[in-house]
Design an enzyme around this catalytic site. Structure first.
Site, PDB file in Angstrom:
ATOM      1  N   GLY A 216       0.872  -1.302  -0.055  1.00  0.00           N
ATOM      2  CA  GLY A 216       0.001  -0.072   0.145  1.00  0.00           C
ATOM      3  C   GLY A 216       0.808   1.247  -0.007  1.00  0.00           C
TER       4      GLY A 216
ATOM      5  N   SER B 248      -0.911  -4.326  -6.525  1.00  0.00           N
ATOM      6  CA  SER B 248      -1.143  -5.357  -7.036  1.00  0.00           C
ATOM      7  C   SER B 248      -1.515  -6.570  -6.193  1.00  0.00           C
ATOM      8  CB  SER B 248       0.678  -6.040  -7.378  1.00  0.00           C
ATOM      9  OG  SER B 248       0.970  -4.806  -8.379  1.00  0.00           O
TER      10      SER B 248
ATOM     11  N   GLU C 180      13.392  -5.090  -2.878  1.00  0.00           N
ATOM     12  CA  GLU C 180      12.403  -5.300  -4.231  1.00  0.00           C
ATOM     13  C   GLU C 180      13.341  -5.863  -5.217  1.00  0.00           C
ATOM     14  OE1 GLU C 180       8.637  -3.366  -6.466  1.00  0.00           O
ATOM     15  OE2 GLU C 180      10.273  -2.020  -5.773  1.00  0.00           O
TER      16      GLU C 180
ATOM     17  N   GLU D 115      11.543   8.213 -15.291  1.00  0.00           N
ATOM     18  CA  GLU D 115      11.908   9.489 -14.893  1.00  0.00           C
ATOM     19  C   GLU D 115      12.387   9.768 -13.236  1.00  0.00           C
ATOM     20  OE1 GLU D 115       9.223   9.692 -17.997  1.00  0.00           O
ATOM     21  OE2 GLU D 115       9.150   8.831 -16.262  1.00  0.00           O
TER      22      GLU D 115
END
Length: 372
Positions: A123, A157, A240, A357
């Site tokens: 979240g 997800s 991650e 970016e």
């Protein structure tokens, strides 16, 4: 027997029995496939000690070396095993709990992740706080021994199947940007939590909007101290990009092989421009692997890890465009096939998990030390 050999034998046996139909299921744009079967597969992996390899043995792991972790992920991808439904728990929140959690939190949350019994979602992003994560507005207040959470998250997800969500929210009234944020562990299947699927270009819905309307979680379900959420959240993002990236690249290699085979079948391989693009894709994938191995040598990847994310996401998007080019007009009609799905879903690669970016800004400011 080496861990690689052990993993190969386990996967060959397991994917030839009751889980034979699980081969190749799931993955980006296809998370709806075989959900119940893949959840059963997750529990099968946990039962036989093939989840959370890097974790300490006392929490169900094997304390596996980096080399052994890479070996497992490579063998897993080569076996065409189903996409993991527990990867957010194992790869993101699990290591974060190991780093910041109390012993009570570790004993409560780590075993169900290792067994495949509880699934997690992340979240972070909000409608006005995607790449600019410090702009989040979801709030939580302490009331009667519980945190009461109110706000909205988006692009979440697997929220529709998750049991828990780790939520970055604002717990200090009047705070702004990176200050006053906290990191809460919130149950999903409780009153006050609503999940709405987001339909993607592929027609599937693995991303979701999540609305918290007075959702409650115990006061002890905070990782780190109140107001320390930004530091904990950044640590999660660091986890991650771990050893599983090598397995991801096996999947990329399989996709590239399919694109090359299609180019040969359609005659596109005879076009010198397309042939050059195919060769470049192969070379860049080799560079990607070498760079990933270099990054994984670091005990704790720093901002230079953004190089890897920027590189693979841009490469994968170009591969999707190449997949369409080698199909010609056939890529624009008919049922949605693997190469069309690759093209459509890879458009998101340069946005989620940190947009290109933002990755370029991080590389410029924190790695190259350029002025803001």
């Amino acid at each position: 027997m080496s861990l690689r050999e052990e993993a190969r034998a386990f996967l060959e046996e397991s994917l030839s029995g009751p889980f034979a139909h699980a081969r190749g299921l799931g993955g980006p744009g296809r998370e709806h496939e075989g959900q119940e079967l893949r959840q059963a597969w997750e529990r099968h992996l946990g039962k036989h000690g093939w989840t959370c390899l890097a974790w300490p043995e006392r929490y169900g792991g094997r304390a596996a070396s980096l080399e052994d972790q890479v070996a497992f992920h490579e063998e897993y991808a080569r076996a065409d095993a189903p996409a993991r439904v527990g990867h957010i728990g194992e790869g993101l929140i699990g290591p974060t709990i190991l780093e910041f959690g109390t012993e009570e939190q570790k004993e409560r949350f780590l075993p169900p992740i290792q067994r495949g019994d509880e699934l997690w979602c992340q979240g972070y992003s909000e409608p006005d706080a995607g790449s600019d994560l410090a702009n989040i507005r979801t709030r939580a207040r302490l009331e009667g021994g519980e945190w009461v959470v109110t706000g909205q998250k988006v692009w979440t997800s697997l929220a529709h199947v998750a049991d828990w969500c780790f939520v970055l929210c604002r717990t200090e009234e009047g705070s702004q940007r990176h200050r006053g944020l906290s990191y809460l562990l919130v149950p999903m299947k409780r009153p006050g939590v609503e999940v709405r699927p987001i339909v993607q270009l592929t027609g599937t819905s693995e991303f979701n909007e999540v609305f918290f309307d007075g959702a409650r979680t115990a006061a002890g379900n905070m990782l780190g101290a109140p107001g320390d959420g930004w530091r904990v959240a950044m640590a999660t993002l660091g986890h991650e990009r771990g050893a599983s990236t090598l397995g991801q690249q096996i999947g990329f290699r399989r996709e590239l092989r399919r694109v090359i085979e299609t180019a040969k079948r359609t005659g596109a391989a005879g076009d010198p421009v397309l042939r050059d693009r195919l060769v470049r894709s192969w070379l860049e994938l080799e560079i990607m692997r070498l760079n990933a191995l270099r990054m994984l040598r670091s005990d704790r990847p720093g901002p230079e890890a953004s190089i890897a994310k920027l590189y693979w996401s841009e490469w994968h998007r170009r591969l999707g465009e190449l997949a369409q080019a080698v199909q010609g007009r056939a890529g624009l009609v008919g049922e949605l096939d693997a190469l069309q799905r690759l093209y459509l879903f890879s458009r998101a690669d340069t946005i989620y998990a940190g947009s290109s970016e933002i990755q370029r800004t991080i590389i410029a400011e924190r790695t190259l030390k350029l002025p803001r």
